[in-house]
Enzyme design. Structure first.
Site, short mmCIF file in Angstrom:
data_model
loop_
_atom_site.label_atom_id
_atom_site.label_comp_id
_atom_site.label_asym_id
_atom_site.label_seq_id
_atom_site.Cartn_x
_atom_site.Cartn_y
_atom_site.Cartn_z
N HIS A 1 39.24 9.51 22.84
CA HIS A 1 39.95 10.17 23.68
C HIS A 1 39.77 11.67 24.07
CE1 HIS A 1 41.86 8.21 27.40
NE2 HIS A 1 41.30 9.47 27.79
N ASN B 1 48.69 8.07 23.21
CA ASN B 1 47.91 6.62 23.84
C ASN B 1 46.59 8.01 23.70
OD1 ASN B 1 46.06 6.02 26.49
ND2 ASN B 1 47.54 6.78 27.60
N HIS C 1 45.80 -4.08 35.55
CA HIS C 1 46.40 -2.84 33.99
C HIS C 1 48.13 -3.61 33.91
CE1 HIS C 1 49.12 0.14 31.93
NE2 HIS C 1 47.83 0.19 31.37
N GLU D 1 36.12 5.64 26.05
CA GLU D 1 37.02 6.86 26.48
C GLU D 1 36.12 8.48 25.12
OE1 GLU D 1 40.66 5.62 29.18
OE2 GLU D 1 40.98 5.56 27.16
N GLU E 1 37.60 -2.76 32.12
CA GLU E 1 39.07 -3.24 32.36
C GLU E 1 39.49 -3.08 33.70
OE1 GLU E 1 41.09 -0.01 30.17
OE2 GLU E 1 39.38 0.06 29.10
N TYR E 2 40.33 -3.61 34.38
CA TYR E 2 41.30 -3.96 35.41
C TYR E 2 42.81 -4.58 36.18
CZ TYR E 2 40.36 -8.64 36.77
OH TYR E 2 40.73 -10.34 36.83
N GLU F 1 36.52 5.94 20.18
CA GLU F 1 37.67 6.55 20.97
C GLU F 1 38.08 7.67 20.74
OE1 GLU F 1 40.48 4.45 23.78
OE2 GLU F 1 40.86 6.26 23.98
C1 GAL Z 1 42.50 3.04 29.75
C2 GAL Z 1 42.01 2.53 28.06
C3 GAL Z 1 43.15 1.84 27.74
C4 GAL Z 1 44.36 1.45 28.28
C5 GAL Z 1 44.39 1.49 29.55
C6 GAL Z 1 46.24 1.88 29.69
O1 GAL Z 1 42.36 4.19 30.20
O2 GAL Z 1 40.44 2.22 28.27
O3 GAL Z 1 42.63 1.96 26.07
O4 GAL Z 1 44.43 3.16 27.29
O5 GAL Z 1 43.87 2.61 29.90
O6 GAL Z 1 46.16 1.05 29.47
MG MG Z 2 42.15 5.93 25.56
#
Ligand code: GAL
Ligand code: MG
Length: 973
Positions: free
Chosen positions: A392, A79, A506, A433, A503-504, A390
């Site tokens: 990260h 990740n 999960h 990120e 993103e929301y 990215e």
């Molecule tokens: C976010 C990210 C995604 C994925 C997700 C968790 O922070 O942007 O790429 O890692 O969290 O599944």
């Molecule tokens: Mg990431």
């Protein structure tokens, strides 16, 4: 020392080198008429880029990644962290490098033409050679690279094309997305030819006013443009010159230099049919470049849509409407190919999203295949197009590292240059990120100048201040922001930008709790406009269990309904023997790896319902149109009335003609029978005529309203005996394990990663020890007091069994100590004899639902085989629950079995697994079903939330300590 100049340059450790010999990106589609080079190529995998190419070749299909071919470089999932220790811009010395080679017969009739090689996508560094000569270098793993081969190959002759792909590079540090690492070429390779005089780029502006503007750039292969060239165009087959005065007279602002010609075509389209995600109206635009003698040198075709996008105040407007963004994050993924997706795959993804009420896609976290945007234009999606950046793991260093400046601007600008003519693309995203630094601002500056028609977003900038005017994000686009923070911001008076979460919710495992709460807030709070669920896919790779290899393309058909065939499984991080990995965090989508929908999708579908029942009043049922642009005429409906006694009535529904936002009352379609108990009216809404994404009859939503509450029918005690054994456990001919108290569930990913399950373990909820305190008979009734001791507290439990007509009524009470605050469930669990294989119930369904994810499961009579009740999440966990169950029957084919009537709508699950069975294994295929049924009846069951990454469930969905009471009546059928 190597004699290969491309290798000698070590471009894999040179972030400043983004390309060499690569043509500029543009929006002219060359797929049509090209020579496809997809298919078998000679292949060898080297341990490092400078290792000598040997004589032994195998065969590899392109597009494809070698990591999925059973090589000793398997897929690896991380990740945040990089899979190697080297810091930017360095790559590890052990650096798998794939060499692909094939002969290409250049068509003889290409003589005199300009010949271009296009490599759709290669990760992460592409080196191109023709007949041993270096031709070019490219990075940017999810966009095409083009190389001019005009002077390099000869028409009518055979050339050897070699594509060398280096897996790890400086670019890997800015491609650190949360997904599998692969190596190879993931999109098509092709060769095409143009006239030396050619269209270098076409930029379309098509606003709702109908004032079409097409800006063209023209070049000639030799540099100097010939005299007298000109352009024509037509729209939907109508010569624009006639219809809208598209002729040379309208070529404005034409400048012709030796090297670059620019021309603009204008037209005003009367009564333009505008494009939006609900009615994606497209026009065919053809642009032709003519030589002085009138012959056509080059043609560019586009499907265009007229639409506006702008931000006004804190609203993102599409064609002047504040549209809700019902989005999903989509990665390129396939369980057999890893990353390569076909047109049919892309179409299937988008069709499914459409069927479940989505209208938006964020291309997390890199640009998609060109076909994705064609499909989004055609089927109707708003796209946030995201650049492939990215960083990260090293975000902070890279965001301001001037060595990476080129790469940031290159990646963002190339995306914009390619995708700018798609009506579906409404927002550009600078990436994901990667902290926030000067490199982002450089890229943002380029975009704002080149395309002032679309807003720009970047979460890393927005996080510095949702309302900050100085950061490079026109949208407040947080990830996983708690709902109350979003609402508070919208109500604060400080909000200046639309709030659309990038993103929301999960979707890892059994998840997406509180989706309905989010949408209730979004729809009722000005300033909130939606978001993108994380994410579409569970990235489980189909793996042969015997040797641990990816099944690869040969695995087609070796899965069904979300489950891998015997001998196979869905692999996640660690399953390929990787030591550095992030486990099942890669399985966090709303569909299984074979695109089977998870139950959460039904929740989403209902929340997105285009037509809803607002309420039930004397004048009838009030229906509302919740779309932004169209009426209800594309929908058909059927009414259904379900009574608790099993009565079901249906009647055709006439949907009123309603504009967006309007409501109207329609008469109640039935005379509701006076008896029969609780009554529910459901409107089953389907597609009235075939749509490109759904045949006629496809279910769209099922809004419902309760017409009458339950009738109370007390169970009448009768003179019969209830048997309990010496431990105070109920003895019953159909039960193999008597009902006992349960406070535990097999932790979901949210429970586990959110830190909730570890708390439960500390309390010892998974191993409560039952001790009988007393067994007391009073007439026919038996009262058993027991204590269930955990590690840190004791629960007192009373179970009263009373014989009733045909069975036994069980009244239960559990008193949880204060320290057991927020347990998984409070309820009874028992097990049945084998053979009771069908569950029928009156309650919410038919799909899995939980207290905070139950908006999409209508109340009705449902019937599902027990084996199909369980949802096969990749990592086994609590699953298969049904919400709001009033009564149920478990029966054998001969209709014998048992029935249970509950005192109130309860959470019930019937599966083949005990919680401990699920907790003991890591993959679905390791589960061994029990012959009988494990039945849970819960007085209270904790919501699911999304705490594996994001907010936990709301406090109203948690199970408090104190006294819980429930009762149920068990009868033999
Ligand atoms: C976010 C990210 C995604 C994925 C997700 C968790 O922070 O942007 O790429 O890692 O969290 O599944
Ligand atoms: Mg990431």
């Amino acid at each position: 020392m190597t004699s290969d100049p491309l290798i000698a340059l070590r471009p894999w450790e040179a972030p400043e080198v983004t390309s060499w010999g690569r043509l500029p990106m543009n929006a002219v589609d060359r797929r049509r008429g090209a020579l496809p080079l997809d298919g078998d190529w000679r292949f060898q995998l080297l341990p490092a880029p400078h290792a000598p190419v040997g004589g032994a070749w195998s065969t590899a299909y392109l597009p494809g990644v070698w990591t999925m071919r059973g090589t000793d470089d398997p897929p690896q999932y991380t990740n945040v962290r990089m899979p190697f220790a080297e810091v930017p811009p360095h790559a590890p010395a052990a650096n798998p490098t794939g060499v692909y080679e094939r002969a290409v017969d250049v068509p003889a009739d290409w003589a005199g033409r300009r010949i271009v090689l296009q490599v759709g996508a290669a990760e992460s560094v592409l080196l191109v050679y023709v007949d041993g000569r270096p031709v070019g270098i490219s990075k940017d793993s999810h966009l095409a690279a083009e190389f001019d081969l005009t002077g390099v190959v000869r028409a009518g002759q055979r050339a050897t094309v070699r594509l060398t792909v280096v897996k790890w590079s400086d670019a890997s540090h800015i491609e650190d997305q949360d997904q599998w690492w692969h190596g190879g070429i993931t999109r098509s390779v092709l060769l095409y030819a143009t006239d030396p005089l050619h269209l270098a780029d076409v930029t379309v502006r098509a606003p709702c006013s109908g004032e079409l503007r097409v800006d063209c750039r023209v070049r000639h292969a030799s540099g100097a443009l010939p005299e007298g060239w000109y352009l024509t165009g037509d729209l939907d087959g109508r010569p624009l010159a006639q219809d809208a005065e598209f002729d040379r007279a309208n070529v404005e602002d034409e400048r012709v230099s030796d090297f670059l010609g620019e021309a603009r075509l204008l037209a005003t389209v009367p009564e333009v049919r505008t494009w939006n995600a609900e009615t994606p109206e497209l026009y065919d635009l053809t642009v032709r470049l003519h030589r002085a003698d009138g012959t056509v040198a080059d043609t560019s075709r586009h499907r265009i849509g007229f639409r506006d996008v702008e931000i006004v105040g804190r609203d993102l407007l599409v064609n002047g409407e504040r549209v809700f963004i019902r989005g999903v994050n989509r990665h390129d993924f396939h369980p057999l190919t890893g990353r390569t997706v076909s047109y049919d795959d892309l179409r299937a993804d988008l069709v499914l999203l459409k069927r479940f009420g989505f209208n938006a896609i964020r291309t997390s976290h890199y640009p998609g295949d060109p076909a994705l945007y064609d499909l989004a234009d055609e089927l109707g999606f708003y796209v946030v197009d995201e650049a492939d950046i990215e960083s990260h793991d090293h975000a902070h260093e890279i965001a301001d590292d001037p060595r990476y400046l080129n790469a940031f601007v290159d990646r963002v600008s190339r995306m914009v240059l390619r995708d700018k003519n798609h009506p579906s693309v409404i927002v550009w995203s600078l990436g994901n990120e990667s902290d926030y630094g000067a490199n982002h601002d450089a890229a943002a500056g380029w975009v704002r100048r080149h395309d002032p028609t679309r807003p720009l977003q970047y979460e890393g900038a927005a996080r510095l201040g949702w309302a900050d005017p100085d950061v490079a994000s026109d949208i407040a686009c947080p990830m996983y922001a708690p709902l109350q923070d979003c609402v508070a911001h919208a109500l604060s008076g400080e909000q200046t930008k639309p709030l659309i979460q990038c993103e929301y919710s999960h979707a890892m495992g059994n998840s997406n709790g509180t989706l309905a709460d989010h949408w209730a807030a979004i729809e009722s709070t000005p300033g909130l406009q939606g978001g993108f669920i994380w994410e579409f896919w569970d990235h489980g790779i189909l793996q042969r269990v015997s040797d641990g290899r990816p099944a690869g393309r040969g695995g087609a058909g070796l899965y069904d309904n979300g489950v891998a065939a015997p001998g196979y499984r869905w692999a996640y991080g660690g399953d390929f023997g990787e030591t550095i990995h992030d486990g099942a965090f890669i399985a966090d989508g709303v569909v299984f790896p074979d695109r089977t929908p998870k139950p959460a999708l039904y929740e989403h579908r209902e929340i997105a319902a285009p037509v809803r029942i607002e309420c039930f009043r004397h004048e009838g049922i009030v229906l509302g149109n919740h779309q932004h642009f169209r009426g209800l005429d594309w929908l058909a409906g059927e009414w259904r009335l379900d009574l608790a006694d099993g009565t079901t009535l249906t009647a055709p529904a006439e949907l009123p003609s309603l504009c967006p936002g309007e409501t109207a009352a329609v008469p109640l379609p039935f005379e509701v029978p006076r008896d029969g108990g609780e009554a529910w009216l459901t409107l089953r809404v389907t597609v009235a005529e075939d749509q490109p994404w759904a045949p006629r009859g496809t279910e769209v939503c099922m809004p419902q309203v309760r017409l009458r509450g339950p009738a109370v029918t007390p169970a009448v005690p009768v003179e019969r005996h209830v048997d309990v054994d010496g431990e105070g456990l109920l003895v019953h001919p159909l039960l193999t394990a008597a009902p006992v108290l349960s406070l535990w569930r097999a932790p979901t990913d949210n429970d586990e990663l959110g830190g909730i399950a570890p708390r439960w373990r500390t309390w010892g909820l998974d191993a409560l020890v039952r001790k009988v305190v007393s067994v007391h008979r009073e007439g026919d009734r038996v009262t058993v007091l027991a204590e269930y001791a955990g590690a840190t507290g004791v629960v007192r439990h009373r179970q009263v069994c009373t014989p009733v007509e045909g069975g036994v009524r069980v009244d239960e009470e559990a008193e949880l100590p204060e320290e057991f605050d927020d347990v998984a469930r409070v309820g009874s669990v028992f097990e049945t004899v084998p053979g009771l294989d069908l569950l029928e119930w009156f309650g919410q369904g038919p799909w899995e639902a939980y207290p905070d994810r139950s908006a999409g499961a209508p109340v009705g009579h449902h019937s599902v085989p027990v084996d199909e009740l369980f949802t096969p999440y990749l990592r086994p966990q609590e699953s298969g629950g049904r919400h709001g169950v009033r009564h149920f029957r478990l029966s054998a084919p001969d209709a014998t079995g048992l029935s249970v009537v509950l005192d109130e709508p309860r959470q019930v699950s019937v599966t083949r697994y005990r919680a401990e069975d699920l907790t003991a294994v890591a993959h679905h295929d390791e589960l061994v079903p029990r012959p009988g049924c494990v039945v849970h009846i819960d007085a209270a069951h904790r919501g699911l939330g999304t705490a594996s990454c994001g907010p936990d469930t709301l406090s109203s969905y948690r199970v408090p300590p104190g006294v819980h009471r429930w009762s149920w009546t068990l009868r033999i059928l």
